[in-house]
Design a protein around this motif. Structure first.
Motif, PDB file in Angstrom:
ATOM      1  N   LYS A  44      16.889 -47.091   2.141  1.00 53.84           N
ATOM      2  CA  LYS A  44      16.579 -46.073   3.178  1.00 53.84           C
ATOM      3  C   LYS A  44      17.578 -44.878   2.470  1.00 53.84           C
ATOM      4  O   LYS A  44      16.772 -43.860   1.972  1.00 53.84           O
ATOM      5  N   LEU A  45      18.540 -45.082   2.379  1.00 50.30           N
ATOM      6  CA  LEU A  45      20.107 -43.585   1.910  1.00 50.30           C
ATOM      7  C   LEU A  45      19.647 -43.925   0.636  1.00 50.30           C
ATOM      8  O   LEU A  45      19.506 -42.628  -0.130  1.00 50.30           O
ATOM      9  N   ARG A  46      18.892 -44.538  -0.652  1.00 51.60           N
ATOM     10  CA  ARG A  46      18.773 -45.135  -1.815  1.00 51.60           C
ATOM     11  C   ARG A  46      18.091 -43.379  -1.920  1.00 51.60           C
ATOM     12  O   ARG A  46      17.846 -42.604  -3.280  1.00 51.60           O
ATOM     13  N   LYS A  47      16.397 -43.559  -1.300  1.00 50.01           N
ATOM     14  CA  LYS A  47      15.443 -42.990  -1.423  1.00 50.01           C
ATOM     15  C   LYS A  47      15.646 -41.021  -1.006  1.00 50.01           C
ATOM     16  O   LYS A  47      15.252 -40.524  -2.007  1.00 50.01           O
ATOM     17  N   LYS A 130      26.871 -38.909  -7.112  1.00 49.05           N
ATOM     18  CA  LYS A 130      27.713 -37.809  -6.777  1.00 49.05           C
ATOM     19  C   LYS A 130      27.248 -37.534  -5.574  1.00 49.05           C
ATOM     20  O   LYS A 130      27.989 -37.850  -4.384  1.00 49.05           O
ATOM     21  N   PHE A 131      26.228 -38.044  -5.440  1.00 45.88           N
ATOM     22  CA  PHE A 131      25.377 -37.554  -4.005  1.00 45.88           C
ATOM     23  C   PHE A 131      25.376 -38.060  -3.191  1.00 45.88           C
ATOM     24  O   PHE A 131      26.214 -38.573  -1.749  1.00 45.88           O
ATOM     25  N   LEU A 137      27.302 -44.497  -0.129  1.00 49.46           N
ATOM     26  CA  LEU A 137      26.306 -45.292  -0.693  1.00 49.46           C
ATOM     27  C   LEU A 137      27.433 -46.019  -1.637  1.00 49.46           C
ATOM     28  O   LEU A 137      27.547 -46.142  -2.529  1.00 49.46           O
ATOM     29  N   ASP A 138      27.263 -47.480  -0.945  1.00 50.47           N
ATOM     30  CA  ASP A 138      27.889 -48.131  -1.948  1.00 50.47           C
ATOM     31  C   ASP A 138      26.931 -48.841  -3.323  1.00 50.47           C
ATOM     32  O   ASP A 138      26.290 -49.817  -3.014  1.00 50.47           O
ATOM     33  N   LYS A 141      27.420 -53.121  -4.317  1.00 51.78           N
ATOM     34  CA  LYS A 141      26.964 -53.501  -3.411  1.00 51.78           C
ATOM     35  C   LYS A 141      25.017 -53.289  -3.156  1.00 51.78           C
ATOM     36  O   LYS A 141      24.607 -54.373  -3.280  1.00 51.78           O
ATOM     37  N   TYR A 142      24.573 -52.220  -3.840  1.00 47.61           N
ATOM     38  CA  TYR A 142      22.961 -52.548  -3.221  1.00 47.61           C
ATOM     39  C   TYR A 142      22.705 -53.158  -4.779  1.00 47.61           C
ATOM     40  O   TYR A 142      22.191 -54.413  -4.512  1.00 47.61           O
ATOM     41  N   ASN A 143      23.323 -52.972  -5.821  1.00 47.49           N
ATOM     42  CA  ASN A 143      22.561 -53.766  -7.104  1.00 47.49           C
ATOM     43  C   ASN A 143      22.955 -55.273  -7.014  1.00 47.49           C
ATOM     44  O   ASN A 143      21.972 -55.732  -7.560  1.00 47.49           O
TER      45      ASN A 143
END
Length: 181
Positions: A44-47, A130-131, A137-138, A141-143
């Motif tokens: 959700k944060l990535r989107k 940067k955002f 947002l790590d 970890k997401y990847n």
């Protein structure tokens, strides 16, 4: 040959291979569900960050177009209204030479040729990271979670594939050398 087939069938039934596969698939599905729950807030944060970074890179692209349009208009005005081509020609030479210097500077800093799609991707990725850093947002970890999910999905596919049934993961093929040819 019939004796070998019957022996394989007996081993297959004795070792409970089907039951083992079902248990393995259930275990993999549970791991996949846990990873999906863990990934949901990150996704959700990535989107959200993706949309912001895309907007910002679009602003940069449109800003470049606006700059080129203004430069063209300014040089056209100088050429046809204010002065003549004989006076404006050296100005256009230096403007073009300055652009060449800018593109070479881009190459020296990035070690990439200046292509508009690649430059836009670079601006997008810079803004995204940067955002992501600001919002904590790590990305690693997401990847990592996405990679584990993909591996589990491949394992489930391999369990269901009748051609690869009961076979271990195939090792990579050996590379051919010039002497083997």
């Amino acid at each position: 040959m019939a004796d070998v087939k019957s022996m394989v069938y007996q081993l297959y039934s004795t070792l409970h291979v089907e039951q083992h596969q079902l248990e393995k698939e259930r275990d993999l599905r549970k791991q996949l569900e846990n990873l999906q729950e863990e990934l949901e807030p990150l996704e959700k944060l990535r989107k959200e960050l993706n949309m912001r970074a895309q907007k910002k890179s679009n602003y940069v692209v449109w800003g470049g177009l606006a700059y080129m349009g203004l430069q063209f208009g300014f040089l056209a005005r100088l050429t046809w209204w204010e002065y003549s081509w004989d006076i404006v020609e050296p100005i256009t030479y230096f403007v073009t030479y300055g652009a060449g210097i800018f593109f070479y500077m881009y190459f020296v800093l990035t070690r990439q040729e200046f292509l508009y799609p690649d430059a836009q991707d670079r601006v997008y990725l810079t803004n995204f990271h940067k955002f992501a850093k600001k919002k904590k947002l790590d990305v690693e970890k997401y990847n990592e979670i996405r990679d584990r999910m993909n591996q589990i999905e491949k394992d489930i596919q391999r369990l269901r594939d009748p051609l690869a049934l009961h076979l271990p993961i195939a090792p990579p093929p050996p590379s051919l050398t010039a002497n083997e040819n």
